[in-house]
Motif scaffolding. Structure first.
Motif, PDB file in Angstrom:
ATOM      1  N   ARG A  34     -28.966 -34.408  -9.873  1.00  0.00           N
ATOM      2  CA  ARG A  34     -27.980 -34.199 -10.923  1.00  0.00           C
ATOM      3  C   ARG A  34     -26.702 -33.630 -10.309  1.00  0.00           C
ATOM      4  O   ARG A  34     -26.749 -32.646  -9.553  1.00  0.00           O
ATOM      5  N   VAL A  35     -25.588 -34.264 -10.628  1.00  0.00           N
ATOM      6  CA  VAL A  35     -24.287 -33.842 -10.124  1.00  0.00           C
ATOM      7  C   VAL A  35     -23.393 -33.529 -11.320  1.00  0.00           C
ATOM      8  O   VAL A  35     -23.226 -34.369 -12.206  1.00  0.00           O
ATOM      9  N   GLN A  36     -22.885 -32.329 -11.365  1.00  0.00           N
ATOM     10  CA  GLN A  36     -22.062 -31.868 -12.496  1.00  0.00           C
ATOM     11  C   GLN A  36     -22.807 -32.034 -13.824  1.00  0.00           C
ATOM     12  O   GLN A  36     -22.223 -32.357 -14.854  1.00  0.00           O
ATOM     13  N   GLY A  37     -24.134 -31.852 -13.781  1.00  0.00           N
ATOM     14  CA  GLY A  37     -24.946 -31.910 -14.989  1.00  0.00           C
ATOM     15  C   GLY A  37     -25.369 -33.296 -15.408  1.00  0.00           C
ATOM     16  O   GLY A  37     -26.052 -33.450 -16.423  1.00  0.00           O
ATOM     17  N   HIS A  38     -25.014 -34.326 -14.631  1.00  0.00           N
ATOM     18  CA  HIS A  38     -25.338 -35.702 -14.993  1.00  0.00           C
ATOM     19  C   HIS A  38     -26.272 -36.317 -13.954  1.00  0.00           C
ATOM     20  O   HIS A  38     -26.109 -36.106 -12.749  1.00  0.00           O
ATOM     21  N   GLN A  39     -27.246 -37.090 -14.434  1.00  0.00           N
ATOM     22  CA  GLN A  39     -28.197 -37.755 -13.548  1.00  0.00           C
ATOM     23  C   GLN A  39     -27.485 -38.760 -12.661  1.00  0.00           C
ATOM     24  O   GLN A  39     -26.638 -39.532 -13.115  1.00  0.00           O
TER      25      GLN A  39
ATOM     26  N   LEU B 151     -18.250 -27.130  -8.518  1.00  0.00           N
ATOM     27  CA  LEU B 151     -19.201 -28.187  -8.174  1.00  0.00           C
ATOM     28  C   LEU B 151     -20.615 -27.652  -8.322  1.00  0.00           C
ATOM     29  O   LEU B 151     -20.924 -26.551  -7.852  1.00  0.00           O
ATOM     30  N   GLU B 152     -21.467 -28.451  -8.968  1.00  0.00           N
ATOM     31  CA  GLU B 152     -22.883 -28.086  -9.108  1.00  0.00           C
ATOM     32  C   GLU B 152     -23.750 -29.303  -8.832  1.00  0.00           C
ATOM     33  O   GLU B 152     -23.533 -30.377  -9.392  1.00  0.00           O
TER      34      GLU B 152
ATOM     35  N   ARG C 105     -24.202 -24.444  -5.999  1.00  0.00           N
ATOM     36  CA  ARG C 105     -23.060 -24.200  -6.878  1.00  0.00           C
ATOM     37  C   ARG C 105     -21.884 -23.673  -6.053  1.00  0.00           C
ATOM     38  O   ARG C 105     -22.052 -22.775  -5.229  1.00  0.00           O
ATOM     39  N   VAL C 106     -20.728 -24.262  -6.323  1.00  0.00           N
ATOM     40  CA  VAL C 106     -19.499 -23.805  -5.679  1.00  0.00           C
ATOM     41  C   VAL C 106     -18.489 -23.502  -6.768  1.00  0.00           C
ATOM     42  O   VAL C 106     -18.106 -24.398  -7.533  1.00  0.00           O
TER      43      VAL C 106
END
Length: 425
Positions: A383-388, A254-255, A317-318
């Motif tokens: 941004r969650v998982q690289g997406h806005q 998770l990021e 980051r997890v």
């Protein structure tokens, strides 16, 4: 009869009272982070409802008194999509003015035509724009800042000649189901109107005192982001988000990245859990530290930078082996306990999993420390998982939240015009 695209704009109603967004000690504390706390005098915030087409305010015009075919108002937003106003003169005679991808869009439906058209420059820049809509003969014209933006011919006929008793106008919403629109639209609009003039009429909002009591203020100046006023939350189903499913190679992590601007407080920034269970992950802002807790055994505490206002990028980051938190130029890591990571992974990838932003649902079903409060401040570029992440696409969002705007720094009377928002977060 053709509907007058030009008339559906605001009426000349009494100015709404100026309402600060903070009171007492919190106003002094917030002043370090948000220099503009008073509302824009006489402006109407049309971003009062999410998840339904319910208007922020409505007004009815006596057509027997109409002598002008032009309506005008000033409009400001950082929101790229939503309804500015809707008007009708019968079940099948209606008009919508809104934004899509930041550009003005008109939809007209009547016995002469049904048409949707969009064009011109982007208007979701945080500046005040003067808009004029006029019904001239069989044509409808939209001007923005004294320049013609859209013109449609053979789509209507003079409203003054129409044998109907009244016109209804709805601000920031619709008076028909959203499914009836010619081009579907996310109707919620985080925007403000001021200095309006509708035809030659002076009327009052149908909501009256109730509108004044519940009205959201319009900030004197804007900056991009989402403002959480210390009450309310947004929630998402991770499975619905881009990157919300397990990767093909089976390696999941998770990021989350965001910018945070907030006074020192105790408030929940985000959490991952299920509606009726405990939290697998929580990120809490405390007066002296940012604290992230993973499961039952992993807890990382990162001291806040000096100063009364936190204004910094944040990255969480997890991974299967490590928990990492970066706040501005400072960061920290901890090794994960496998059960804690597995709990988070199972919650995120499960259909019941939820991502909470800014707070948690009311009630006692979700165990949490009682001292946690709802977050108060501005989150930008989430941004969650690289997406806005777009708060307009939330599974649930409190009406108290400004989805696309935060109070900006005070720059004088023309601060709104000089604000430098370049699209919505």
């Amino acid at each position: 009869m053709g509907f007058p695209a030009g008339l559906l704009v605001l009426l000349s109603v009494g100015a709404l009272p100026c309402q600060p967004i903070t009171h007492g000690d919190s106003a002094k504390q917030d002043g370090h982070c948000f220099q503009v706390l008073p509302a824009e005098e006489g402006a109407l915030n049309i971003g009062r409802h999410w998840g339904a087409a319910t208007p922020a305010a409505t007004v009815h015009i006596d057509m027997s008194k109409v002598t002008s075919t032009a309506s005008s108002f000033e409009f400001r937003t950082l929101d790229p999509e939503g309804v500015i106003f809707f008007g009708d003169m019968g079940d099948h005679d209606w008009f919508v003015l809104g934004l899509r991808r930041g550009k003005a869009e008109m939809q007209i439906n009547n016995i002469m035509t049904n048409i949707s058209v969009r064009g011109g420059q982007r208007l979701d820049d945080g500046h005040w724009h003067r808009m004029l809509v006029m019904n001239e003969g069989d044509s409808v014209r939209l001007e923005v800042d004294d320049e013609e933006l859209l013109a449609l011919g053979h789509v209507s006929y003079p409203i003054i000649e129409r044998p109907v008793p009244e016109m209804r106008l709805a601000m920031g919403g619709l008076l028909l189901p959203a499914s009836h629109l010619l081009s579907p639209m996310n109707t919620a609009m985080d925007g403000c109107l001021r200095r309006w003039s509708w035809l030659n009429q002076t009327t009052t909002w149908r909501e009256g005192a109730a509108l004044r009591a519940k009205a959201k203020p319009c900030f004197s100046a804007l900056r991009p982001g989402s403002f959480f006023p210390g009450a309310g939350l947004a929630s998402f189903r991770p499975a619905d988000l881009a990157g919300g499913t397990a990767p093909p190679n089976g390696s999941w992590g998770l990021e989350v990245e965001l910018g945070i601007r907030a006074p020192r407080q105790t408030g929940l920034v985000l959490a991952v859990g299920v509606p009726d269970g405990s939290l697998a992950l929580s990120l809490v802002l405390q007066p002296t530290a940012m604290v992230v807790r993973l499961g039952n055994w992993t807890k990382l505490r990162l001291p806040l930078p000096e100063g009364p206002c936190l204004d910094a990028p944040l990255r969480l980051r997890v991974s299967p082996t490590q928990l990492a938190l970066q706040l501005g130029n400072h960061g920290g890591t901890l090794p994960n306990q496998p059960p804690d990571f597995q709990w988070l992974q199972g919650t995120w990838l499960g259909q019941e999993g939820r991502l909470f932003i800014g707070g948690l649902p009311d009630g006692d079903k979700t165990p949490r420390p009682q001292e946690w409060g709802a977050f108060r401040g501005c989150l930008r570029g989430i941004r969650v998982q690289g997406h806005q992440l777009d708060l307009d696409s939330a599974l649930f969002r409190s009406d108290t939240i400004w989805a696309h705007s935060c109070p900006g720094a005070h720059e004088g009377a023309e601060a709104g015009r000089r604000a430098r928002g370049h699209g919505a977060d």
